[in-house]
Write a protein that holds these residues in place. Structure first.
Motif, PDB file in Angstrom:
ATOM      1  N   ASN A 387       0.725  -1.291   0.162  1.00 21.07           N
ATOM      2  CA  ASN A 387       0.005   0.075  -0.149  1.00 21.07           C
ATOM      3  C   ASN A 387       0.643   1.215   0.087  1.00 21.07           C
ATOM      4  O   ASN A 387       0.201   2.518   0.300  1.00 21.07           O
ATOM      5  CB  ASN A 387      -0.929  -0.159   1.175  1.00 21.07           C
ATOM      6  N   SER A 388       2.252   1.140  -0.229  1.00 21.60           N
ATOM      7  CA  SER A 388       2.864   2.192  -0.344  1.00 21.60           C
ATOM      8  C   SER A 388       2.739   3.237  -1.224  1.00 21.60           C
ATOM      9  O   SER A 388       2.230   2.830  -2.474  1.00 21.60           O
ATOM     10  CB  SER A 388       4.403   2.176  -0.349  1.00 21.60           C
ATOM     11  N   ARG A 389       2.436   4.554  -1.158  1.00 19.02           N
ATOM     12  CA  ARG A 389       2.006   5.530  -2.035  1.00 19.02           C
ATOM     13  C   ARG A 389       2.943   5.681  -3.197  1.00 19.02           C
ATOM     14  O   ARG A 389       2.582   6.024  -4.459  1.00 19.02           O
ATOM     15  CB  ARG A 389       2.237   6.976  -1.411  1.00 19.02           C
ATOM     16  N   ILE A 390       4.199   5.133  -3.260  1.00 17.66           N
ATOM     17  CA  ILE A 390       5.081   5.323  -4.512  1.00 17.66           C
ATOM     18  C   ILE A 390       4.653   4.293  -5.584  1.00 17.66           C
ATOM     19  O   ILE A 390       5.080   4.374  -6.474  1.00 17.66           O
ATOM     20  CB  ILE A 390       6.475   4.973  -3.957  1.00 17.66           C
ATOM     21  N   ARG A 425       7.088  -1.449  -7.548  1.00 15.46           N
ATOM     22  CA  ARG A 425       6.563  -2.749  -6.923  1.00 15.46           C
ATOM     23  C   ARG A 425       6.718  -2.931  -5.655  1.00 15.46           C
ATOM     24  O   ARG A 425       7.993  -2.520  -5.183  1.00 15.46           O
ATOM     25  CB  ARG A 425       6.776  -3.880  -8.199  1.00 15.46           C
ATOM     26  N   PRO A 426       5.704  -3.655  -5.179  1.00 12.12           N
ATOM     27  CA  PRO A 426       6.085  -4.219  -3.706  1.00 12.12           C
ATOM     28  C   PRO A 426       7.425  -5.057  -3.506  1.00 12.12           C
ATOM     29  O   PRO A 426       7.789  -5.717  -4.462  1.00 12.12           O
ATOM     30  CB  PRO A 426       4.860  -5.023  -3.390  1.00 12.12           C
ATOM     31  N   TYR A 427       8.067  -4.875  -2.604  1.00 13.22           N
ATOM     32  CA  TYR A 427       9.297  -5.657  -2.098  1.00 13.22           C
ATOM     33  C   TYR A 427      10.492  -4.803  -2.712  1.00 13.22           C
ATOM     34  O   TYR A 427      11.917  -5.292  -2.598  1.00 13.22           O
ATOM     35  CB  TYR A 427       9.180  -6.855  -2.500  1.00 13.22           C
ATOM     36  N   PRO A 436      17.803  17.641   4.305  1.00 15.52           N
ATOM     37  CA  PRO A 436      17.126  17.106   5.491  1.00 15.52           C
ATOM     38  C   PRO A 436      15.623  17.373   5.726  1.00 15.52           C
ATOM     39  O   PRO A 436      14.768  16.817   6.209  1.00 15.52           O
ATOM     40  CB  PRO A 436      18.064  17.787   6.486  1.00 15.52           C
ATOM     41  N   GLY A 437      15.355  18.651   5.184  1.00 18.14           N
ATOM     42  CA  GLY A 437      13.897  19.210   5.400  1.00 18.14           C
ATOM     43  C   GLY A 437      12.756  18.410   4.398  1.00 18.14           C
ATOM     44  O   GLY A 437      11.697  18.614   4.998  1.00 18.14           O
ATOM     45  N   CYS A 438      13.305  17.728   3.738  1.00 15.96           N
ATOM     46  CA  CYS A 438      12.312  16.986   2.743  1.00 15.96           C
ATOM     47  C   CYS A 438      12.105  15.657   3.264  1.00 15.96           C
ATOM     48  O   CYS A 438      11.212  14.815   2.701  1.00 15.96           O
ATOM     49  CB  CYS A 438      12.492  17.106   1.250  1.00 15.96           C
ATOM     50  N   ILE A 439      12.978  14.979   4.112  1.00 13.80           N
ATOM     51  CA  ILE A 439      12.742  13.649   4.421  1.00 13.80           C
ATOM     52  C   ILE A 439      11.555  13.075   4.958  1.00 13.80           C
ATOM     53  O   ILE A 439      10.984  11.975   4.574  1.00 13.80           O
ATOM     54  CB  ILE A 439      13.988  13.306   5.746  1.00 13.80           C
ATOM     55  N   PRO A 440      10.848  13.835   5.803  1.00 13.49           N
ATOM     56  CA  PRO A 440       9.259  13.357   6.247  1.00 13.49           C
ATOM     57  C   PRO A 440       8.351  13.211   5.032  1.00 13.49           C
ATOM     58  O   PRO A 440       7.620  12.260   4.770  1.00 13.49           O
ATOM     59  CB  PRO A 440       8.941  14.557   7.020  1.00 13.49           C
ATOM     60  N   LYS A 441       8.754  14.052   4.054  1.00 12.32           N
ATOM     61  CA  LYS A 441       7.783  14.026   2.546  1.00 12.32           C
ATOM     62  C   LYS A 441       8.151  12.707   2.083  1.00 12.32           C
ATOM     63  O   LYS A 441       7.337  11.936   1.437  1.00 12.32           O
ATOM     64  CB  LYS A 441       7.979  15.277   2.034  1.00 12.32           C
ATOM     65  N   ILE A 442       9.372  12.457   2.105  1.00 14.27           N
ATOM     66  CA  ILE A 442       9.840  11.084   1.354  1.00 14.27           C
ATOM     67  C   ILE A 442       9.601   9.860   1.966  1.00 14.27           C
ATOM     68  O   ILE A 442       8.821   9.069   1.293  1.00 14.27           O
ATOM     69  CB  ILE A 442      11.511  11.244   1.199  1.00 14.27           C
ATOM     70  N   GLU A 443       9.498   9.872   3.314  1.00 19.41           N
ATOM     71  CA  GLU A 443       9.015   8.886   4.143  1.00 19.41           C
ATOM     72  C   GLU A 443       7.570   8.548   3.845  1.00 19.41           C
ATOM     73  O   GLU A 443       7.082   7.464   3.847  1.00 19.41           O
ATOM     74  CB  GLU A 443       9.273   9.007   5.419  1.00 19.41           C
ATOM     75  N   ALA A 444       6.695   9.541   3.604  1.00 17.49           N
ATOM     76  CA  ALA A 444       5.367   9.422   3.290  1.00 17.49           C
ATOM     77  C   ALA A 444       5.203   8.430   2.082  1.00 17.49           C
ATOM     78  O   ALA A 444       3.978   7.959   2.231  1.00 17.49           O
ATOM     79  CB  ALA A 444       4.702  10.826   3.102  1.00 17.49           C
ATOM     80  N   PHE A 445       6.028   8.556   1.261  1.00 20.64           N
ATOM     81  CA  PHE A 445       5.653   7.647   0.125  1.00 20.64           C
ATOM     82  C   PHE A 445       6.090   6.078   0.226  1.00 20.64           C
ATOM     83  O   PHE A 445       5.835   5.163  -0.518  1.00 20.64           O
ATOM     84  CB  PHE A 445       6.632   8.005  -1.224  1.00 20.64           C
ATOM     85  N   PHE A 446       6.726   5.773   1.360  1.00 21.57           N
ATOM     86  CA  PHE A 446       7.072   4.384   1.765  1.00 21.57           C
ATOM     87  C   PHE A 446       6.097   3.841   2.975  1.00 21.57           C
ATOM     88  O   PHE A 446       6.194   2.823   3.344  1.00 21.57           O
ATOM     89  CB  PHE A 446       8.429   4.265   1.815  1.00 21.57           C
ATOM     90  N   ASN A 447       5.595   4.781   3.643  1.00 20.86           N
ATOM     91  CA  ASN A 447       4.781   4.225   4.837  1.00 20.86           C
ATOM     92  C   ASN A 447       3.590   3.426   4.733  1.00 20.86           C
ATOM     93  O   ASN A 447       2.916   3.410   3.517  1.00 20.86           O
ATOM     94  CB  ASN A 447       4.361   5.471   5.674  1.00 20.86           C
TER      95      ASN A 447
END
Length: 447
Positions: A387-390, A425-427, A436-447
């Motif tokens: 279900n990752s946004r990416i 694809r998954p996996y 550094p300032g955009c790391i939370p935005k990056i993480e949101a694509f993989f949560n």
């Protein structure tokens, strides 16, 4: 996440600075009021003055509701005790900075987890690991491997004769027809650039690539560094803890000469280091370096307790034809100087320790995390889930942060350099470089 950091020195301050970029609830504890005031005026943190081993101080800092307690004062006994007490008072996870490597070597016997210490951090041993990593390739200023080399992060300095010099990324794309590497960052005049098609390479740029195995050779060829000479002979200046650990870990693969000016320390090192030539002398003496064969060395590592000595002797090594130079510096501000003064890499053990601790704070499925010396960016490896946004579209359709770049993807036993039409694809394991300032935005694509 609520984080308490005991110790507002270099390690604690830098760690708080990293965390402050991501809006964590941070409290700094220290007995030095001037350090606390400096941190409070430069960072968005709370401060508590006092001993971190005090029940009252820890309670005042909110240890009973903290997610992580990190003890990084200069006193290892104080750090261990702080972590132990903090755990008993409710801290969910504790980390303690140490100097004595025996704590790590005997961790199974000591079982410090039962005492409340979840993780131990040794800046000296981490610096040694960093040195080993940097020695893998003489022509490369920085290197980091993902999944046993299926993808690699490498750094190269652009010279005037390089084919890439004064050309844009778009103009040099024809030199990469098989798409086996991607330019992910440029360090220029102490400024970090996330490159785009119109970005032009300039002399003395430190350029960083994510490359497939065959791409590493391709990058070296394109940058005029065709000869991948293996490092065999290394001279280490300084018998400090870092010097000792480096010699001990490197002597099984390389021919090591270690120079130390303290005679008693030399005898001690000679007894402990079985495969190392230990020389008593002052490394600032150029004649001594020449007598000990500095011109025949492939690498020079300066790790004395004096930053200026380390830098100057590394420059001397460069003038004598040594390919790879690494200097240990205490002042974090020096890190940005390496590309301008001629030393291949400046390292700071406190900065390395802070970055290492930082990976425990990460959200999402972060598999690995590294930093590039002097570069204001992080390199992270994520795993993609169902279900990752990416996975919701092609890369060009995802509105990925402009201050970040996806450098490579590992899918099974194959590595890929993704362009705009790439679909995740998954996996998949995805390597990302981001400010550094955009790391939370990056993480949101993989949560």
């Amino acid at each position: 996440m609520k984080v308490i950091i005991a110790g507002a020195g270099d390690v604690g301050f830098h760690l708080a600075k990293l965390l402050a970029n991501e809006e964590h609830d941070i409290t700094l504890i220290d007995v030095d009021e001037s350090r606390l005031n400096y941190a409070n005026s430069h960072l968005d943190v709370a401060i508590t003055k006092g001993e971190s081993t005090s029940f009252k101080v820890l309670d005042q800092a909110g240890v009973h509701k903290c997610d992580m307690l990190i003890a990084v004062t200069t006193d290892e006994a104080n750090n261990i005790l702080t972590a132990t007490i903090g755990k008993r008072l409710g801290a969910k996870k504790t980390i303690a900075r140490i100097r004595n490597s025996e704590f790590l070597q005997k961790r199974d016997i000591l079982d410090l987890r039962k005492m409340g210490v979840d993780e131990l951090i040794s800046p000296q041993l981490l610096a040694t690991k960093e040195i080993k990593r940097l020695l893998k390739e003489a022509a490369i200023t920085d290197t980091f491997e993902f999944e046993r080399g299926l993808l690699s992060l490498i750094g190269i300095t652009i010279d005037e004769e390089d084919p890439l010099h004064n050309r844009t990324l778009n103009e040099t794309s024809v030199l990469n027809p098989d798409l086996n590497f991607l330019t992910v960052a440029i360090l220029r005049d102490n400024k970090t650039i996330i490159p785009r098609g119109s970005t032009r390479f300039k002399m003395k740029d430190h350029v960083y690539y994510i490359a497939k195995p065959e791409g590493v050779d391709r990058v070296l060829k394109l940058t005029g560094k065709k000869q991948r000479k293996k490092i065999r002979r290394i001279m280490i200046l300084g018998g400090s803890q870092v010097g000792y650990y480096a010699a001990r870990s490197l002597s099984y693969k390389y021919n090591i000469t270690l120079i130390e000016k303290d005679k008693d320390r030399c005898f001690e090192l000679a007894d402990k280091l079985q495969n190392t030539l230990v020389i008593n002398g002052d490394g600032r003496d150029v004649e001594l370096l020449e007598q000990e064969g500095i011109e025949e060395m492939d690498a020079f590592i300066a790790v004395t307790g004096d930053s200026e000595t380390n830098i100057i002797t590394s420059l001397v090594a460069k003038t004598h034809g040594v390919q790879k130079t690494i200097a240990l510096v205490e002042n974090m501000d020096y890190i940005h100087l390496s590309q301008n003064i001629g030393v291949d890499t400046l390292i700071n053990k406190k900065l390395i320790a802070a970055n290492f601790i930082f990976r425990y704070i990460r959200k999402g499925q972060v598999l690995s995390l590294t930093s590039i010396h002097g570069v204001d960016a992080e390199v992270l490896e994520f795993v993609v889930h169902e279900n990752s946004r990416i996975t919701e579209g092609k890369l060009k359709e995802l509105d990925f942060p402009k201050t970040a770049i996806i450098g490579g993807v590992i899918r099974g036993n194959q590595s890929h350099i993704p362009l705009g039409d790439f679909e995740f694809r998954p996996y998949d394991r995805v390597v990302v470089l981001g400010r550094p300032g955009c790391i939370p935005k990056i993480e949101a694509f993989f949560n």
